[in-house]
Design a protein around this motif. Structure first.
Motif, PDB file in Angstrom:
ATOM      1  N   GLY A 123       0.804  -1.205   0.000  1.00 61.82           N
ATOM      2  CA  GLY A 123       0.000   0.000   0.000  1.00 61.82           C
ATOM      3  C   GLY A 123       0.836   1.253   0.000  1.00 61.82           C
ATOM      4  N   GLY A 124       0.218   2.333  -0.453  1.00 62.61           N
ATOM      5  CA  GLY A 124       0.883   3.626  -0.477  1.00 62.61           C
ATOM      6  C   GLY A 124       0.140   4.549  -1.412  1.00 62.61           C
ATOM      7  N   PRO A 125       0.608   5.769  -1.590  1.00 64.77           N
ATOM      8  CA  PRO A 125      -0.013   6.686  -2.541  1.00 64.77           C
ATOM      9  C   PRO A 125       0.042   6.121  -3.956  1.00 64.77           C
ATOM     10  CG  PRO A 125       1.518   7.844  -1.094  1.00 64.77           C
ATOM     11  CD  PRO A 125       1.742   6.387  -0.875  1.00 64.77           C
ATOM     12  N   VAL A 126      -0.959   6.440  -4.750  1.00 68.77           N
ATOM     13  CA  VAL A 126      -1.031   5.864  -6.095  1.00 68.77           C
ATOM     14  C   VAL A 126       0.201   6.236  -6.915  1.00 68.77           C
ATOM     15  CG1 VAL A 126      -2.350   7.788  -7.130  1.00 68.77           C
ATOM     16  CG2 VAL A 126      -2.570   5.462  -8.064  1.00 68.77           C
ATOM     17  N   ARG A 127       0.732   7.424  -6.711  1.00 67.26           N
ATOM     18  CA  ARG A 127       1.919   7.839  -7.473  1.00 67.26           C
ATOM     19  C   ARG A 127       3.131   6.982  -7.090  1.00 67.26           C
ATOM     20  NH1 ARG A 127      -1.141  12.247  -6.191  1.00 67.26           N
ATOM     21  NH2 ARG A 127      -1.529  13.840  -7.808  1.00 67.26           N
ATOM     22  N   ALA A 128       3.248   6.654  -5.795  1.00 66.05           N
ATOM     23  CA  ALA A 128       4.367   5.814  -5.354  1.00 66.05           C
ATOM     24  C   ALA A 128       4.227   4.392  -5.875  1.00 66.05           C
ATOM     25  CB  ALA A 128       4.442   5.821  -3.829  1.00 66.05           C
ATOM     26  N   LEU A 129       3.001   3.884  -5.911  1.00 63.72           N
ATOM     27  CA  LEU A 129       2.787   2.548  -6.464  1.00 63.72           C
ATOM     28  C   LEU A 129       3.122   2.523  -7.948  1.00 63.72           C
ATOM     29  CD1 LEU A 129      -0.566   1.649  -4.681  1.00 63.72           C
ATOM     30  CD2 LEU A 129       1.631   0.491  -4.350  1.00 63.72           C
ATOM     31  N   LEU A 130       2.708   3.561  -8.690  1.00 64.06           N
ATOM     32  CA  LEU A 130       3.021   3.612 -10.113  1.00 64.06           C
ATOM     33  C   LEU A 130       4.524   3.726 -10.333  1.00 64.06           C
ATOM     34  CD1 LEU A 130       2.278   3.802 -13.102  1.00 64.06           C
ATOM     35  CD2 LEU A 130       1.950   6.271 -12.787  1.00 64.06           C
ATOM     36  N   ALA A 131       5.190   4.493  -9.497  1.00 67.80           N
ATOM     37  CA  ALA A 131       6.647   4.614  -9.637  1.00 67.80           C
ATOM     38  C   ALA A 131       7.306   3.247  -9.521  1.00 67.80           C
ATOM     39  CB  ALA A 131       7.195   5.568  -8.586  1.00 67.80           C
ATOM     40  N   TRP A 132       6.834   2.424  -8.585  1.00 66.36           N
ATOM     41  CA  TRP A 132       7.381   1.073  -8.437  1.00 66.36           C
ATOM     42  C   TRP A 132       7.021   0.203  -9.631  1.00 66.36           C
ATOM     43  CZ3 TRP A 132       4.691  -3.612  -6.446  1.00 66.36           C
ATOM     44  CH2 TRP A 132       5.569  -4.707  -6.314  1.00 66.36           C
ATOM     45  N   LEU A 133       5.766   0.207 -10.025  1.00 64.40           N
ATOM     46  CA  LEU A 133       5.334  -0.633 -11.143  1.00 64.40           C
ATOM     47  C   LEU A 133       6.059  -0.275 -12.438  1.00 64.40           C
ATOM     48  CD1 LEU A 133       1.455  -0.795 -10.605  1.00 64.40           C
ATOM     49  CD2 LEU A 133       3.119  -2.622 -10.188  1.00 64.40           C
ATOM     50  N   SER A 134       6.355   0.992 -12.634  1.00 66.63           N
ATOM     51  CA  SER A 134       6.984   1.433 -13.878  1.00 66.63           C
ATOM     52  C   SER A 134       8.508   1.399 -13.828  1.00 66.63           C
ATOM     53  CB  SER A 134       6.517   2.854 -14.232  1.00 66.63           C
ATOM     54  OG  SER A 134       7.011   3.801 -13.295  1.00 66.63           O
ATOM     55  N   GLY A 135       9.069   0.917 -12.725  1.00 70.03           N
ATOM     56  CA  GLY A 135      10.519   0.811 -12.629  1.00 70.03           C
ATOM     57  C   GLY A 135      11.207   2.093 -12.262  1.00 70.03           C
ATOM     58  N   ARG A 136      10.475   3.067 -11.747  1.00 68.74           N
ATOM     59  CA  ARG A 136      11.062   4.358 -11.396  1.00 68.74           C
ATOM     60  C   ARG A 136      11.232   4.536  -9.890  1.00 68.74           C
ATOM     61  NH1 ARG A 136       8.971   4.280 -16.309  1.00 68.74           N
ATOM     62  NH2 ARG A 136      10.159   5.435 -17.866  1.00 68.74           N
ATOM     63  N   SER A 137      11.091   3.451  -9.154  1.00 65.61           N
ATOM     64  CA  SER A 137      11.298   3.435  -7.717  1.00 65.61           C
ATOM     65  C   SER A 137      11.552   1.988  -7.300  1.00 65.61           C
ATOM     66  CB  SER A 137      10.065   3.979  -6.992  1.00 65.61           C
ATOM     67  OG  SER A 137      10.046   3.631  -5.630  1.00 65.61           O
ATOM     68  N   ASP A 138      12.315   1.816  -6.218  1.00 66.50           N
ATOM     69  CA  ASP A 138      12.503   0.468  -5.687  1.00 66.50           C
ATOM     70  C   ASP A 138      11.405   0.094  -4.699  1.00 66.50           C
ATOM     71  OD1 ASP A 138      13.130   1.955  -3.442  1.00 66.50           O
ATOM     72  OD2 ASP A 138      15.220   1.283  -3.316  1.00 66.50           O
ATOM     73  N   GLY A 139      10.455   1.023  -4.492  1.00 65.96           N
ATOM     74  CA  GLY A 139       9.326   0.748  -3.617  1.00 65.96           C
ATOM     75  C   GLY A 139       9.653   0.784  -2.144  1.00 65.96           C
ATOM     76  N   ALA A 140      10.791   1.370  -1.784  1.00 65.80           N
ATOM     77  CA  ALA A 140      11.244   1.324  -0.391  1.00 65.80           C
ATOM     78  C   ALA A 140      10.245   1.980   0.562  1.00 65.80           C
ATOM     79  CB  ALA A 140      12.604   1.994  -0.267  1.00 65.80           C
ATOM     80  N   GLY A 141       9.514   2.976   0.115  1.00 64.65           N
ATOM     81  CA  GLY A 141       8.604   3.679   1.008  1.00 64.65           C
ATOM     82  C   GLY A 141       7.211   3.096   1.081  1.00 64.65           C
ATOM     83  N   LEU A 142       6.955   2.021   0.357  1.00 68.12           N
ATOM     84  CA  LEU A 142       5.622   1.430   0.338  1.00 68.12           C
ATOM     85  C   LEU A 142       5.400   0.557   1.575  1.00 68.12           C
ATOM     86  CD1 LEU A 142       5.473   0.420  -3.440  1.00 68.12           C
ATOM     87  CD2 LEU A 142       4.325   2.362  -2.350  1.00 68.12           C
ATOM     88  N   ARG A 143       4.148   0.545   2.061  1.00 68.43           N
ATOM     89  CA  ARG A 143       3.795  -0.284   3.220  1.00 68.43           C
ATOM     90  C   ARG A 143       3.559  -1.711   2.764  1.00 68.43           C
ATOM     91  NH1 ARG A 143      -0.806  -2.105   4.688  1.00 68.43           N
ATOM     92  NH2 ARG A 143      -1.962  -0.696   3.323  1.00 68.43           N
ATOM     93  N   ARG A 144       4.152  -2.680   3.479  1.00 66.31           N
ATOM     94  CA  ARG A 144       4.020  -4.086   3.106  1.00 66.31           C
ATOM     95  C   ARG A 144       3.449  -4.889   4.272  1.00 66.31           C
ATOM     96  NH1 ARG A 144      10.135  -4.366   1.934  1.00 66.31           N
ATOM     97  NH2 ARG A 144       9.971  -2.329   2.940  1.00 66.31           N
ATOM     98  N   THR A 145       2.432  -5.684   3.971  1.00 64.28           N
ATOM     99  CA  THR A 145       1.813  -6.553   4.980  1.00 64.28           C
ATOM    100  C   THR A 145       1.735  -7.970   4.422  1.00 64.28           C
ATOM    101  OG1 THR A 145       0.461  -4.674   5.698  1.00 64.28           O
ATOM    102  CG2 THR A 145      -0.163  -6.868   6.498  1.00 64.28           C
ATOM    103  N   PRO A 146       2.480  -8.918   4.971  1.00 59.50           N
ATOM    104  CA  PRO A 146       3.476  -8.754   6.042  1.00 59.50           C
ATOM    105  C   PRO A 146       4.712  -8.003   5.541  1.00 59.50           C
ATOM    106  CG  PRO A 146       3.576 -10.970   5.140  1.00 59.50           C
ATOM    107  CD  PRO A 146       2.390 -10.312   4.479  1.00 59.50           C
TER     108      PRO A 146
END
Length: 261
Positions: free
Chosen positions: A227-250
């Motif tokens: 989970g996270g802001p839609v822009r942060a999720l898109l950044a990860w999906l598009s390869g423009r972020s490593d997703g480090a700031g996204l919330r992960r459960t677990p």
């Protein structure tokens, strides 16, 4: 980041079924105009030496990114002209010609890059303005061979400008993406990763906490929610972020995403 991620191939379906193709195109062209205005402002602030510095795309300088953006605009002019005249005009003469033009244009000084961006954008707008209403339904062919209606060309240009503005690594980040752009692209890229492109990817549930948009990528039953802001999720999906700031459960590691193409 893969070559496919430097040349997005999304297929947006963002308008009501009752919206006419010319109306859809007109709205998207206005968005391209605003996104390009912001891009040009960023480029005008890039220093003479910085244009030769590395971009966020492996192996490409900022000059490569800027030249690609200009030549992409010209390539879409070819498709617009083809839709208007009813002829099959290739997006690029060849893959080799496309790559050569980018390499040859990359070392140019920033003032030349900026002028090229302005004039190529003007050519794109002029070609779109010449298209009669009925021609927006004409099929055109992406360089990959995908066929799609000409009415999608403004969105494809918007995606090029928004993604590559971030790739310049010059102050414009995924947090600056327009919300609608991020929401639509989030849905499109997630849908690709829920299909054949996501084969072998463990299922992940995605939750855009600011828009309530949800999606599942990969195959099987999701064992991880991201989970996270839609822009942060898109950044990860598009390869423009490593997703480090996204919330992960677990709180396990994020899976490695396959290249999108």
């Amino acid at each position: 980041m893969t070559d496919a991620q430097t040349d997005p191939q999304t297929e947006p379906q963002t308008e009501p079924a009752t919206a006419s193709l010319p109306a859809v195109a007109a709205r998207r062209l206005a968005e391209v105009e605003e996104s390009t205005r912001l891009l040009l402002r960023t480029v005008a602030g890039i220093g003479a030496e910085a244009v030769a510095g590395p971009s966020a795309l492996p192996g490409w300088t900022r000059g490569h990114v800027l030249t690609h953006l200009a030549r992409n605009a010209d390539s879409l002019v070819n498709l617009l002209d083809g839709a208007r005249t009813g002829t099959d005009i290739p997006q690029y003469p060849s893959q080799e010609a496309r790559d050569r033009d980018i390499e040859e244009g990359a070392p140019r000084p920033v003032d030349e890059q900026l002028a090229d961006l302005r004039t190529s954008h003007a050519r794109f707008g002029a070609a779109a303005a010449l298209l009669p209403d009925g021609a927006w339904a004409a099929e055109v062919k992406h360089r990959s061979g995908i066929l799609f209606p000409a009415a999608e060309l403004p969105w494809r240009r918007l995606a090029e400008v928004e993604y590559h503005h971030v790739d310049l690594d010059a102050g414009y980040t995924p947090a600056h993406w327009p919300e609608e752009f991020a929401t639509v692209e989030f849905r499109q890229l997630a849908a690709k990763l829920a299909g054949p492109a996501g084969a072998g990817l463990p299922a992940v549930e995605l939750l855009a906490e600011d828009t309530d948009a949800r999606a599942v990528i990969g195959t099987g039953a999701p064992a991880l929610t991201v989970g996270g802001p839609v822009r942060a999720l898109l950044a990860w999906l598009s390869g423009r972020s490593d997703g480090a700031g996204l919330r992960r459960t677990p709180g396990t590691d994020l899976p490695v995403l396959p290249p999108l193409g």
